[in-house]
Design an enzyme around this catalytic site. Structure first.
Site, PDB file in Angstrom:
ATOM      1  N   SER A 143      -8.876   3.709   2.148  1.00  0.00           N
ATOM      2  CA  SER A 143      -8.199   4.625   1.220  1.00  0.00           C
ATOM      3  C   SER A 143      -9.094   5.829   0.985  1.00  0.00           C
ATOM      4  CB  SER A 143      -7.928   3.933  -0.119  1.00  0.00           C
ATOM      5  OG  SER A 143      -7.542   4.898  -1.093  1.00  0.00           O
ATOM      6  N   TYR A 157     -11.425  -0.849  -7.249  1.00  0.00           N
ATOM      7  CA  TYR A 157     -10.630  -0.568  -6.047  1.00  0.00           C
ATOM      8  C   TYR A 157     -11.372   0.418  -5.137  1.00  0.00           C
ATOM      9  CZ  TYR A 157      -6.563   0.865  -3.220  1.00  0.00           C
ATOM     10  OH  TYR A 157      -5.700   1.139  -2.181  1.00  0.00           O
TER      11      TYR A 157
HETATM   12  P1  NDP Z   1       2.110  -2.916  -0.921  1.00  0.00           P
HETATM   13  O1  NDP Z   1       1.722  -3.471  -2.230  1.00  0.00           O
HETATM   14  O2  NDP Z   1       3.359  -2.135  -0.789  1.00  0.00           O
HETATM   15  O3  NDP Z   1       2.128  -4.088   0.194  1.00  0.00           O
HETATM   16  C1  NDP Z   1       1.008  -4.913   0.292  1.00  0.00           C
HETATM   17  C2  NDP Z   1       1.169  -5.832   1.476  1.00  0.00           C
HETATM   18  O4  NDP Z   1      -0.009  -6.655   1.544  1.00  0.00           O
HETATM   19  C3  NDP Z   1       2.351  -6.762   1.348  1.00  0.00           C
HETATM   20  O5  NDP Z   1       2.884  -7.010   2.629  1.00  0.00           O
HETATM   21  C4  NDP Z   1       1.715  -8.036   0.768  1.00  0.00           C
HETATM   22  O6  NDP Z   1       2.389  -9.214   1.163  1.00  0.00           O
HETATM   23  C5  NDP Z   1       0.366  -8.009   1.417  1.00  0.00           C
HETATM   24  N1  NDP Z   1      -0.646  -8.743   0.657  1.00  0.00           N
HETATM   25  C6  NDP Z   1      -1.034  -8.528  -0.619  1.00  0.00           C
HETATM   26  N2  NDP Z   1      -1.961  -9.424  -0.981  1.00  0.00           N
HETATM   27  C7  NDP Z   1      -2.166 -10.214   0.115  1.00  0.00           C
HETATM   28  C8  NDP Z   1      -2.993 -11.333   0.385  1.00  0.00           C
HETATM   29  N3  NDP Z   1      -3.790 -11.827  -0.553  1.00  0.00           N
HETATM   30  N4  NDP Z   1      -2.944 -11.891   1.605  1.00  0.00           N
HETATM   31  C9  NDP Z   1      -2.115 -11.409   2.570  1.00  0.00           C
HETATM   32  N5  NDP Z   1      -1.287 -10.364   2.366  1.00  0.00           N
HETATM   33  C10 NDP Z   1      -1.323  -9.791   1.150  1.00  0.00           C
HETATM   34  O7  NDP Z   1       0.848  -2.023  -0.489  1.00  0.00           O
HETATM   35  P2  NDP Z   1       0.750  -0.787   0.510  1.00  0.00           P
HETATM   36  O8  NDP Z   1       1.594  -1.006   1.691  1.00  0.00           O
HETATM   37  O9  NDP Z   1       0.882   0.451  -0.284  1.00  0.00           O
HETATM   38  O10 NDP Z   1      -0.799  -0.919   0.910  1.00  0.00           O
HETATM   39  C11 NDP Z   1      -1.234  -1.451   2.153  1.00  0.00           C
HETATM   40  C12 NDP Z   1      -2.700  -1.081   2.330  1.00  0.00           C
HETATM   41  O11 NDP Z   1      -2.847   0.347   2.233  1.00  0.00           O
HETATM   42  C13 NDP Z   1      -3.614  -1.675   1.261  1.00  0.00           C
HETATM   43  O12 NDP Z   1      -4.845  -2.049   1.845  1.00  0.00           O
HETATM   44  C14 NDP Z   1      -3.814  -0.504   0.302  1.00  0.00           C
HETATM   45  O13 NDP Z   1      -5.011  -0.625  -0.418  1.00  0.00           O
HETATM   46  C15 NDP Z   1      -3.826   0.648   1.267  1.00  0.00           C
HETATM   47  N6  NDP Z   1      -3.530   1.944   0.672  1.00  0.00           N
HETATM   48  C16 NDP Z   1      -2.310   2.213   0.095  1.00  0.00           C
HETATM   49  C17 NDP Z   1      -2.060   3.468  -0.429  1.00  0.00           C
HETATM   50  C18 NDP Z   1      -0.774   3.840  -1.053  1.00  0.00           C
HETATM   51  O14 NDP Z   1      -0.688   4.939  -1.637  1.00  0.00           O
HETATM   52  N7  NDP Z   1       0.270   3.017  -1.008  1.00  0.00           N
HETATM   53  C19 NDP Z   1      -3.091   4.531  -0.410  1.00  0.00           C
HETATM   54  C20 NDP Z   1      -4.321   4.135   0.213  1.00  0.00           C
HETATM   55  C21 NDP Z   1      -4.513   2.897   0.722  1.00  0.00           C
HETATM   56  P3  NDP Z   1       3.306 -10.120   0.173  1.00  0.00           P
HETATM   57  O15 NDP Z   1       4.113  -9.234  -0.665  1.00  0.00           O
HETATM   58  O16 NDP Z   1       4.092 -10.960   1.143  1.00  0.00           O
HETATM   59  O17 NDP Z   1       2.357 -10.948  -0.608  1.00  0.00           O
END
Ligand code: NDP
Length: 246
Positions: A143, A157
């Protein structure tokens, strides 16, 4: 120019059921890779994504594996690599966010976030590297907060994303001699469940392009880094943020 540059490759993506991870799964599969991805809570969304990809002629499967359980994640990677006979691409995408000032958030919250955002990246990369050879690629979704927090309440974070940025450089040194590249994609504000409406309101005026990013715009860079055109790119971090950091 390859039409399906990832044909014949196998990929493992953590957290592929929703948001950026789902776009990455779709992007890799549409470029020809066979993709295994993990989820924890969103089993219905994971199944729907698998069905969509199959209908489009691609190959994907979903497995339930909590990134907080390093051993379980490593096992899931071993099983996928054994089932498909190889592993070419690992995307460490699963992540959780936490908000709160240092006076409020307990130390346990640090451990929870670091287990998923940092320890799982180490455990997953360690497991995947055993199955990878020349041409392998590891991509982690970091990020922009690794470089600038911007707002209060982001210490844990931001620190977790800073840790994986440095780990990317370390992995690139360790795995480069085996022909494996390791890179870090740092999104800015992307429209996913992670960003509620109040966050959008806060950040929109700070984005020169005047909108939130789309998950597909992050996935496109991930697919490029996994592909044949990026074989001299390693140890690097790339920003996809609509100019937020400019
Ligand atoms: P979401 O919250 O929309 O989705 C998160 C995803 O990660 C879901 O598929 C969820 O699965 C999965 N997940 C969460 N916890 C776990 C776990 N313990 N084990 C396995 N899977 C897990 O997040 P984003 O898509 O927005 O974020 C994805 C990545 O991008 C993250 O690393 C985030 O930090 C990073 N990011 C996001 C930004 C943004 O603005 N959105 C900006 C910068 C970085 P389920 O629901 O099935 O548990």
């Amino acid at each position: 120019m390859h039409v399906r540059p990832l044909e014949g490759k196998t990929a493992f993506v953590t957290g592929g059921s929703r948001g950026i991870g789902a776009a990455i799964v779709r992007g890799l599969a549409l470029q020809g890779a066979t993709v295994t991805f993990t989820y924890v809570a969103a089993g219905g969304a994971a199944d729907a994504l698998v069905d969509d990809i199959r209908l489009a002629g691609g190959h994907a499967e979903a497995v339930r594996a909590d990134s907080a359980d390093a051993e379980g994640l490593a096992q899931a990677i071993d099983v996928a690599a054994a089932a498909h006979g190889r592993l070419d691409i690992l995307v460490n995408n699963a992540g959780v966010i936490t908000h709160g000032p240092v006076d409020d958030l307990p130390v346990e919250e640090f451990d929870r976030v670091f287990a998923i955002n940092v320890r799982a990246v180490y455990a997953g990369t360690r497991a995947a590297a055993k199955h990878m050879g020349e041409g392998g690629s590891v991509i982690t979704v970091g990020s922009i907060v690794a470089d600038r927090s911007g707002f209060p309440g982001t210490a844990i974070y931001s620190a977790s994303k800073g840790a994986i940025k440095s780990m990317t450089r370390g992995f690139a040194r360790d795995l480069g001699p085996r022909g494996i590249t390791v890179n870090n994609v740092q999104p800015g504000p992307i429209a996913t469940d992670m960003n509620p409406a109040y966050v959008e309101e806060l950040v929109l005026p700070l984005i020169p392009l005047g909108r939130m990013g789309r998950a597909e715009e992050v996935a496109a860079l991930v697919a490029h880094l996994a592909g044949p055109e990026a074989r001299f790119t390693t140890g690097a971090s790339f920003t996809v943020d609509g100019g937020f950091m400019s």
